[in-house]
Design an enzyme around this catalytic site. Structure first.
Site, short mmCIF file in Angstrom:
data_model
loop_
_atom_site.label_atom_id
_atom_site.label_comp_id
_atom_site.label_asym_id
_atom_site.label_seq_id
_atom_site.Cartn_x
_atom_site.Cartn_y
_atom_site.Cartn_z
CG PHE A 34 51.12 22.20 72.04
CD1 PHE A 34 51.88 21.61 70.98
CD2 PHE A 34 50.81 23.61 71.91
CE1 PHE A 34 52.71 22.36 70.17
CE2 PHE A 34 51.55 24.43 71.02
CZ PHE A 34 52.17 23.76 70.00
CG LEU A 81 48.78 30.48 37.09
CD1 LEU A 81 48.11 29.43 37.71
CD2 LEU A 81 50.06 29.63 36.32
CD GLU A 111 50.73 22.03 41.44
OE1 GLU A 111 50.89 22.86 42.51
OE2 GLU A 111 51.47 21.92 40.58
CE LYS A 113 43.86 30.20 39.49
NZ LYS A 113 43.28 30.82 40.66
CG ASP A 115 38.88 31.80 45.61
OD1 ASP A 115 39.71 32.49 45.22
OD2 ASP A 115 37.69 32.06 45.64
NE ARG A 134 50.06 37.61 41.54
CZ ARG A 134 50.02 38.66 40.87
NH1 ARG A 134 49.56 39.93 41.04
NH2 ARG A 134 50.21 38.46 39.59
CD GLU A 170 46.43 31.58 46.70
OE1 GLU A 170 45.49 32.36 46.26
OE2 GLU A 170 47.56 31.58 46.28
CE1 TYR A 222 51.97 29.35 43.70
CE2 TYR A 222 50.25 29.12 45.28
CZ TYR A 222 51.26 29.80 44.31
OH TYR A 222 50.94 31.13 44.32
CE LYS A 309 39.93 30.55 37.95
NZ LYS A 309 39.90 31.85 37.85
CB CYS A 403 30.44 62.74 28.09
SG CYS A 403 31.61 62.21 29.71
CB CYS A 406 32.08 66.74 30.56
SG CYS A 406 32.58 65.69 28.93
CB CYS A 421 34.01 61.49 26.64
SG CYS A 421 34.29 63.08 27.02
CB CYS A 427 36.09 64.59 30.65
SG CYS A 427 34.69 63.58 31.13
#
Length: 665
Positions: A34, A81, A111, A113, A115, A134, A170, A222, A309, A403, A406, A421, A427
């Site tokens: 190659f 999604l 399909e 998903k 990561d 994206r 992805e 996808y 998920k 707070c 402050c 606050c 602040c």
């Protein structure tokens, strides 16, 4: 044989070998052979510069240096999604789909998903043109040179396919490749990469594409986005994409019932650990592309797809201390500071405790041993306390009363989960947070100005609110730390250009509590100017579609505050767009005011989205499903028979595309 013919034959041959090896996992020649062919092609291209092709296999080795990645607006928005975590969630989703389509005869694709890092690839006439990350869904960074180095992505298509389209996918780093990279870093005495997803994402923004070419990145596709109606289903379009050279995972499955979806989920919940790359769930989509179009989108996600998920990984660690963060609206968020622990590929040191009620409900205390998981595999959260390991001298948590920034006494309205606050203009985190929100991409989108610079400008006394930005000068900001003259000029130019941002985005940028991006669009469309909005009474506000009591009261509170009134007046004086432009108003009428339309079927003069926009521009409302409130159904070809029956049962008038055009002409 001439040079041109030889070059083309070598390109075709090398493209075929790339496809066989990187997509089909079936290499037909040795790496040595190659490389010999590739070097021969490189030499011939060097000798014949007029025959250069940006998509030649020789361009995959990289070498181009990109110092600044251009921001590109997506032609078609990249949505996120909606997530589900149980079979009940999926059943609820199916009911919503059936309600809109008026049909229960549905096909789904299932399909994996992936990561990784989402990417949008543009092709014109069979040639790869550009790649954009994206980003925020509306715009992303162009990373074309880096993407060309990923050998599983075809740079030209030899077979017949769609002419002009976008391919969504992805960018991933397979586990073997990730482990090899880490082994090399350990051998060199360098710190390991934390996880494949972040490493893949970071690779896309390397300035030298030759460095990207050294990384074993892959791309799994996808979705095809096109206006051409060549294929009728999502499954068919992906099968044909695979045929012409795209790496579409073979795990995709076409099913005809939600029970079959459950079977797919159960199978991969066990088998996912055998995959060569990371996956965190399943994506279920309505298969029919016309039905997808009919279902449309919410403000954030497609109605025709949902992600399931997998159950999150859970670990235990010690909660060392509880601290408190102040948001731009003054909302107080308690944070658990943890003993560092590895969770789903990252080191977790902090987790949100949400509010006082959550702390009380779980009885969370400092020095407790707690169970931590990542909600949706992204955000760490504490799910429970291991009471068997609680210390004997443990004391219940007393929520902060003042707070942390402050020291102002915190307030909590009846029915509100959060403490606040009230020191809005004094602040520091609130001041900085509001300005950072104002300059953000979805708001004023000010180039050359980031969050750290905003904080620096505030600390140096240059700005105290977002209106102060328009008083800044180049001479004023050059002396700041890490600020060169060119950077200062870019910042001031970016601030000046933000005066062209349309009213709906300015309204979102103001940071009125509960007025998000979608609400801002509705308010801008209805009231047309900031003056009309700020003088509107409660009853008028709640009469606007999707504006409830809470949003209306928040607008009234904002509008009656003297400090906010002064800020708005200053923004007006600088020329910021605080009303809908005359050009947009010219194309809007109230011819369809008070009328509700459902758009269904395939159209010929205008696209479905153009029809919906035409209805809204003329004062009408577009609904996804038929109800008693529907006035008209705009029916195109292939309108679902169940929708037609429902419309006839309710006595709703059915009109054609031309009828609608005539109404607004």
């Amino acid at each position: 044989m001439g040079a041109a013919q030889t070059i083309q034959l070598l390109r075709d041959e090398l493209n075929t070998h790339n496809y066989n090896y990187y997509v089909l996992d079936n290499g037909m020649i040795s790496d040595f052979d190659f490389d010999v062919k590739l070097k021969k092609l490189e030499q011939l291209e060097k000798e014949n510069p007029l025959l250069f092709d940006a998509n030649s296999p020789t361009q995959r080795v990289g070498g181009a240096v990109t110092k600044n990645f251009n921001t590109v607006v997506h032609k078609n928005r990249m949505y996120s999604l909606d997530n589900s975590y149980s079979k009940e969630d999926l059943l609820d989703w199916e009911k919503r789909v059936e309600k809109v389509l008026g049909s229960s005869a549905l096909e789904y694709t299932c399909e994996l998903k992936f990561d990784g890092a989402s990417i949008n690839l543009t092709y014109e006439n069979g040639q790869f043109v550009k790649a954009v990350t994206r980003g925020d869904g509306f715009q992303g960074d162009e990373v074309t040179n880096n993407i060309k180095t990923i050998r599983s992505i075809p740079l030209s298509l030899s077979a017949d396919f769609v002419h002009n389209f976008e391919m969504r996918g992805e960018i991933i780093l397979p586990l073997d490749g990730f482990n090899s990279m880490n082994a090399e870093r350990i051998a060199n005495g360098e710190e390991e990469y934390r996880n494949p997803r972040n490493t893949a994402s970071g690779s896309l923004k390397l300035q030298d594409s030759a460095e990207v070419a050294k990384r074993p990145l892959d791309c799994l596709l996808y979705q095809i986005v096109t206006s051409e109606r060549k294929y009728k289903t999502h499954f068919e379009s992906l099968e044909n994409a695979r045929r012409v050279g795209f790496k579409v995972p073979k795990a995709i499955k076409l099913v005809k019932s939600i029970d079959a979806v459950f079977d797919f989920v159960s199978y991969w919940d066990e088998k996912r650990h055998d995959l060569p790359y990371e996956t965190d769930g399943i994506v279920i989509k309505v298969n029919d592309l016309q039905q997808q179009e009919e279902l449309g989108y919410t403000a954030k996600a497609p109605r025709w797809a949902i992600a399931y998920k997998f159950k999150a990984t859970q670990v235990t660690t010690i909660l060392n201390a509880i601290s408190y963060q102040v948001g731009r609206t003054g909302a107080i968020t308690p944070v658990a500071n943890l003993n560092p622990v590895q969770l789903a590929g990252t080191t977790v040191k902090r987790a949100s405790l949400h509010n006082a009620d959550q702390i009380e409900k779980l009885d969370i205390r400092e020095k407790d041993t707690v169970f931590v998981e990542k909600g949706g595999e992204i955000i760490p959260k504490i799910t429970a306390v291991d009471f068997t390991r609680r210390l004997e001298n443990s004391e219940p948590t007393r929520y902060a009363t003042n707070c942390p920034e402050c020291n102002t006494l915190l307030v909590r309205s009846e029915g509100d989960a959060k403490h606040y606050c009230p020191n809005e203009f004094g602040c520091a985190p609130q001041i900085t947070g509001r300005i950072q929100h104002f300059i953000s991409r979805k708001a004023m989108d000010i180039e050359g100005l980031g969050g750290e610079t905003v904080d620096l400008l505030r600390k140096e006394g240059c700005i105290q609110n977002y209106a102060d930005l328009y008083d800044l000068t180049v001479e004023q900001v050059i002396p700041l730390e890490r600020m060169a003259e060119k950077s200062a000029q870019n910042m001031i130019a970016g601030i000046e250009k933000s005066k062209e941002i349309p009213f709906e985005k300015v309204l979102f940028a103001l940071g009125i509590r509960f007025v998000g991006e979608t609400v801002a669009k509705k308010l801008a469309k209805y009231f047309k100017s900031i003056d009309n909005l700020m003088h509107a009474e409660f009853e008028v506000l709640i009469s606007v579609d999707e504006i409830g009591d809470r949003i209306a009261q928040s607008i009234i509170d904002f509008s009656s505050d003297e400090g906010n009134i002064q800020l708005i007046n200053r923004l007006k004086s600088y020329g910021v767009q605080l009303e809908v432009s005359a050009e947009i108003l010219e194309n809007q009428t109230e011819l369809l005011k008070g009328q509700v339309f459902v758009v269904s079927g395939v159209f010929h003069q205008l696209s479905r989205n153009e029809l919906k926009k035409a209805i809204e521009d003329n004062g009408g409302k577009v609904s996804a499903s038929i109800s008693k409130k529907t006035n008209y159904i705009v029916a195109g070809d292939n309108m679902g028979p169940s929708k037609l029956t429902k419309a006839q049962d309710l006595g709703i008038e059915i009109i054609s595309e031309q009828n609608l055009i005539d109404k607004i002409s």
